[in-house]
Design a protein around this motif. Structure first.
Motif, PDB file in Angstrom:
ATOM      1  N   PHE A 169       1.989 -22.656   1.732  1.00 29.12           N
ATOM      2  CA  PHE A 169       2.102 -21.088   1.583  1.00 29.12           C
ATOM      3  C   PHE A 169       1.301 -20.357   0.793  1.00 29.12           C
ATOM      4  N   SER A 170       1.222 -19.279   0.755  1.00 34.36           N
ATOM      5  CA  SER A 170      -0.010 -18.367   0.040  1.00 34.36           C
ATOM      6  C   SER A 170       0.499 -17.113  -0.531  1.00 34.36           C
ATOM      7  N   LEU A 171       0.129 -16.810  -1.646  1.00 36.32           N
ATOM      8  CA  LEU A 171       0.518 -15.348  -2.078  1.00 36.32           C
ATOM      9  C   LEU A 171      -0.710 -14.724  -2.653  1.00 36.32           C
ATOM     10  N   SER A 172      -0.692 -13.228  -2.996  1.00 38.72           N
ATOM     11  CA  SER A 172      -1.655 -12.491  -3.408  1.00 38.72           C
ATOM     12  C   SER A 172      -0.978 -11.695  -4.561  1.00 38.72           C
ATOM     13  N   ILE A 173      -1.935 -11.583  -5.688  1.00 37.84           N
ATOM     14  CA  ILE A 173      -1.477 -10.459  -6.801  1.00 37.84           C
ATOM     15  C   ILE A 173      -2.382  -9.469  -7.032  1.00 37.84           C
ATOM     16  N   TYR A 174      -1.896  -8.206  -7.197  1.00 42.47           N
ATOM     17  CA  TYR A 174      -2.619  -7.005  -7.124  1.00 42.47           C
ATOM     18  C   TYR A 174      -2.239  -6.355  -8.191  1.00 42.47           C
ATOM     19  N   VAL A 175      -3.164  -5.724  -8.939  1.00 40.74           N
ATOM     20  CA  VAL A 175      -3.286  -4.805 -10.468  1.00 40.74           C
ATOM     21  C   VAL A 175      -4.015  -3.787 -10.008  1.00 40.74           C
ATOM     22  N   SER A 176      -3.313  -2.612 -10.357  1.00 38.10           N
ATOM     23  CA  SER A 176      -3.739  -1.309 -10.348  1.00 38.10           C
ATOM     24  C   SER A 176      -3.209  -0.206 -11.292  1.00 38.10           C
ATOM     25  N   ASP A 177      -4.028   0.921 -11.608  1.00 37.83           N
ATOM     26  CA  ASP A 177      -3.503   1.736 -12.647  1.00 37.83           C
ATOM     27  C   ASP A 177      -2.304   2.342 -11.977  1.00 37.83           C
ATOM     28  N   ALA A 178      -1.321   2.363 -12.726  1.00 37.47           N
ATOM     29  CA  ALA A 178       0.112   3.245 -12.489  1.00 37.47           C
ATOM     30  C   ALA A 178      -0.260   4.721 -12.665  1.00 37.47           C
ATOM     31  N   ASP A 179       0.315   5.472 -11.770  1.00 35.87           N
ATOM     32  CA  ASP A 179       0.437   6.927 -11.692  1.00 35.87           C
ATOM     33  C   ASP A 179       1.636   7.628 -11.653  1.00 35.87           C
ATOM     34  N   ASN A 180       1.877   8.967 -11.399  1.00 34.14           N
ATOM     35  CA  ASN A 180       2.975   9.422 -11.474  1.00 34.14           C
ATOM     36  C   ASN A 180       3.818   9.032  -9.953  1.00 34.14           C
ATOM     37  N   TYR A 181       3.289   8.508  -9.268  1.00 37.31           N
ATOM     38  CA  TYR A 181       4.036   8.231  -7.864  1.00 37.31           C
ATOM     39  C   TYR A 181       4.533   6.754  -7.958  1.00 37.31           C
ATOM     40  N   THR A 182       4.065   5.896  -8.885  1.00 41.35           N
ATOM     41  CA  THR A 182       4.321   4.414  -8.921  1.00 41.35           C
ATOM     42  C   THR A 182       5.894   4.374  -9.244  1.00 41.35           C
ATOM     43  N   VAL A 183       6.548   3.195  -8.556  1.00 43.40           N
ATOM     44  CA  VAL A 183       7.779   3.037  -8.699  1.00 43.40           C
ATOM     45  C   VAL A 183       7.867   1.993  -9.763  1.00 43.40           C
ATOM     46  N   ARG A 184       8.652   2.180 -10.676  1.00 48.29           N
ATOM     47  CA  ARG A 184       8.862   1.362 -11.876  1.00 48.29           C
ATOM     48  C   ARG A 184       8.991  -0.246 -11.537  1.00 48.29           C
ATOM     49  N   GLU A 185       9.844  -0.518 -10.644  1.00 49.32           N
ATOM     50  CA  GLU A 185       9.948  -1.619  -9.996  1.00 49.32           C
ATOM     51  C   GLU A 185      10.752  -1.676  -8.457  1.00 49.32           C
ATOM     52  N   GLN A 186      10.212  -2.573  -7.726  1.00 46.08           N
ATOM     53  CA  GLN A 186      10.720  -2.702  -6.414  1.00 46.08           C
ATOM     54  C   GLN A 186      10.939  -4.141  -5.948  1.00 46.08           C
ATOM     55  N   LEU A 187      11.485  -4.585  -5.061  1.00 52.46           N
ATOM     56  CA  LEU A 187      11.500  -5.932  -4.721  1.00 52.46           C
ATOM     57  C   LEU A 187      11.924  -5.673  -3.006  1.00 52.46           C
ATOM     58  N   VAL A 188      11.035  -6.127  -2.140  1.00 49.18           N
ATOM     59  CA  VAL A 188      11.284  -5.871  -0.767  1.00 49.18           C
ATOM     60  C   VAL A 188      11.193  -7.349   0.013  1.00 49.18           C
ATOM     61  N   ARG A 189      12.127  -7.784   0.812  1.00 47.27           N
ATOM     62  CA  ARG A 189      11.812  -9.089   1.422  1.00 47.27           C
ATOM     63  C   ARG A 189      12.057  -8.839   2.962  1.00 47.27           C
ATOM     64  N   GLN A 190      11.078  -9.012   3.774  1.00 42.73           N
ATOM     65  CA  GLN A 190      11.245  -9.143   5.278  1.00 42.73           C
ATOM     66  C   GLN A 190      10.854 -10.318   5.753  1.00 42.73           C
ATOM     67  N   GLY A 191      11.858 -11.136   6.259  1.00 43.31           N
ATOM     68  CA  GLY A 191      11.447 -12.402   6.875  1.00 43.31           C
ATOM     69  C   GLY A 191      11.124 -13.418   5.729  1.00 43.31           C
ATOM     70  N   ARG A 192       9.725 -13.970   6.040  1.00 41.34           N
ATOM     71  CA  ARG A 192       9.026 -14.839   5.230  1.00 41.34           C
ATOM     72  C   ARG A 192       8.373 -14.202   3.908  1.00 41.34           C
ATOM     73  N   ARG A 193       8.054 -12.857   4.027  1.00 39.74           N
ATOM     74  CA  ARG A 193       7.371 -12.029   3.367  1.00 39.74           C
ATOM     75  C   ARG A 193       8.079 -11.434   2.256  1.00 39.74           C
ATOM     76  N   THR A 194       7.704 -11.783   0.929  1.00 38.09           N
ATOM     77  CA  THR A 194       8.276 -11.030  -0.197  1.00 38.09           C
ATOM     78  C   THR A 194       7.422  -9.965  -0.910  1.00 38.09           C
ATOM     79  N   LEU A 195       7.835  -8.931  -1.136  1.00 41.32           N
ATOM     80  CA  LEU A 195       7.092  -7.899  -2.087  1.00 41.32           C
ATOM     81  C   LEU A 195       7.819  -7.490  -3.299  1.00 41.32           C
ATOM     82  N   HIS A 196       7.256  -7.871  -4.609  1.00 41.28           N
ATOM     83  CA  HIS A 196       7.723  -7.547  -5.822  1.00 41.28           C
ATOM     84  C   HIS A 196       6.602  -6.797  -6.670  1.00 41.28           C
TER      85      HIS A 196
END
Length: 331
Positions: A260-287
């Protein structure tokens, strides 16, 4: 009886016990996986199968052979717009609707194939248990059923049906931590024959797109660190780039444990950034969550709880000394 509900389609498979002959030697689960790996890598074969996800069923055909020491393979999607992938040695060509065909220098397809087919089983044994589950029938042939289960419970597992004669994978179920299927690869027909190699060898004369010359990617020195990962996940790459549409700068790190593999992304937060979200679609998770003035996003084939723990372990500033532990990697 295992009952699997995929969208509106119910698949029922009967795990009928098949007794091995008294004359057959007992082979360990790990040895069976090594046989599977060798067969997938060395045989000339054609495998027609369906990839079943929650809301879709995708039919595919995969051909593979080794001729004069060179690997040839051809994957074709059997429904929808024409799509295919061709491997010729270390050249892999992709043909996708809406995109210009291209070729990259690689010895591995990025395609919907069971990941366990060409994996380093010896390395996986440090982080996964291989469990024999008996025998059952699939595609009309007797199969050894093997479970590949994580030792630490922080990732998904596979249930495999391996043909007792050819040692090819006839079925592969990806299971979540509750044993529920996330997706299935199920063969509907297959053939092992040297004629497959004779057909694929014709690819040596096919005019394919030239290999894309990718500029070297320097391993960027990023100002943040990952302080916990499931044991066995190793760094594959790290870089700094801008998103194509927004030009927003993003830093990323990619990790893999060989399955299995995973990636981590870091960027500057802005006014449109959601404070926290969790989405799972099939095998793929986004947090994703916000740490100070940074947005941290973890995307990968991992359980939601694992993605959350990885995201919460991110710190900014000087990287700490990281050591592996029994339950994962942490400082």
């Amino acid at each position: 009886m295992i009952k699997i509900l995929v969208g509106a389609v119910t698949l029922v498979s009967l795990l009928m016990p098949i007794q091995a002959s008294a004359e057959e030697p007992i082979v360990s689960a790990e040895a069976l996986l090594h046989q599977m790996n060798e067969a997938s890598r060395d045989l000339s074969y054609e495998l027609s199968y369906i990839l079943i996800k929650k809301n879709s069923i995708e039919p595919l055909r995969y051909r593979h052979a080794v001729e004069d020491g060179k690997t040839y393979a051809h994957l074709i999607y059997l429904s929808g717009p024409p799509r295919e992938v061709i491997q010729r040695g270390r050249e892999v060509s992709y043909f996708e609707p809406g995109l210009d065909p291209f070729t990259i220098d690689s010895n591995k397809m990025v395609a919907p194939l069971p990941p366990v087919m060409k994996t380093n089983i010896h390395e996986l044994s440090d982080f996964y248990d291989f469990i024999s589950m008996g025998r059952a029938r699939e595609v009309g042939v007797a199969c050894d059923v093997i479970r590949v289960a994580p030792k630490d419970g922080t990732r998904y597992s596979y249930l495999l049906w391996i043909d007792t004669r050819s040692h090819l994978v006839m079925r592969a179920d990806l299971l979540d931590r509750d044993g529920e299927p996330l997706e299935q690869y199920r063969a509907v027909s297959y053939v092992v024959n040297q004629k497959v190699g004779e057909v694929l060898k014709n690819l040596s004369t096919v005019d394919l797109p030239a290999v894309v010359q990718l500029p070297p990617q320097p391993q960027a020195d990023l100002g943040w660190s990952v302080n916990w990962l499931p044991q066995g996940f190793e760094s594959v790459s790290r870089n700094r780039h801008r998103l194509v549409l927004t030009e927003r700068p993003v830093e990323s790190k990619m990790y893999s444990d060989g399955l299995f593999s995973l990636s981590i992304y870091v960027s500057d937060a802005d006014n449109y950034t959601v404070r926290e979200q969790l989405v799972r679609q099939g095998r793929r998770t986004l947090h994703s969550n916000v740490v100070g003035d940074k947005e941290v996003t973890v995307v990968g084939d991992i359980p939601p709880a694992t993605a959350r723990r990885i995201a919460e372990s991110i710190t900014f500033g000087k990287a700490p000394v990281v050591i592996p532990t029994a339950e994962g990697t942490k400082p």
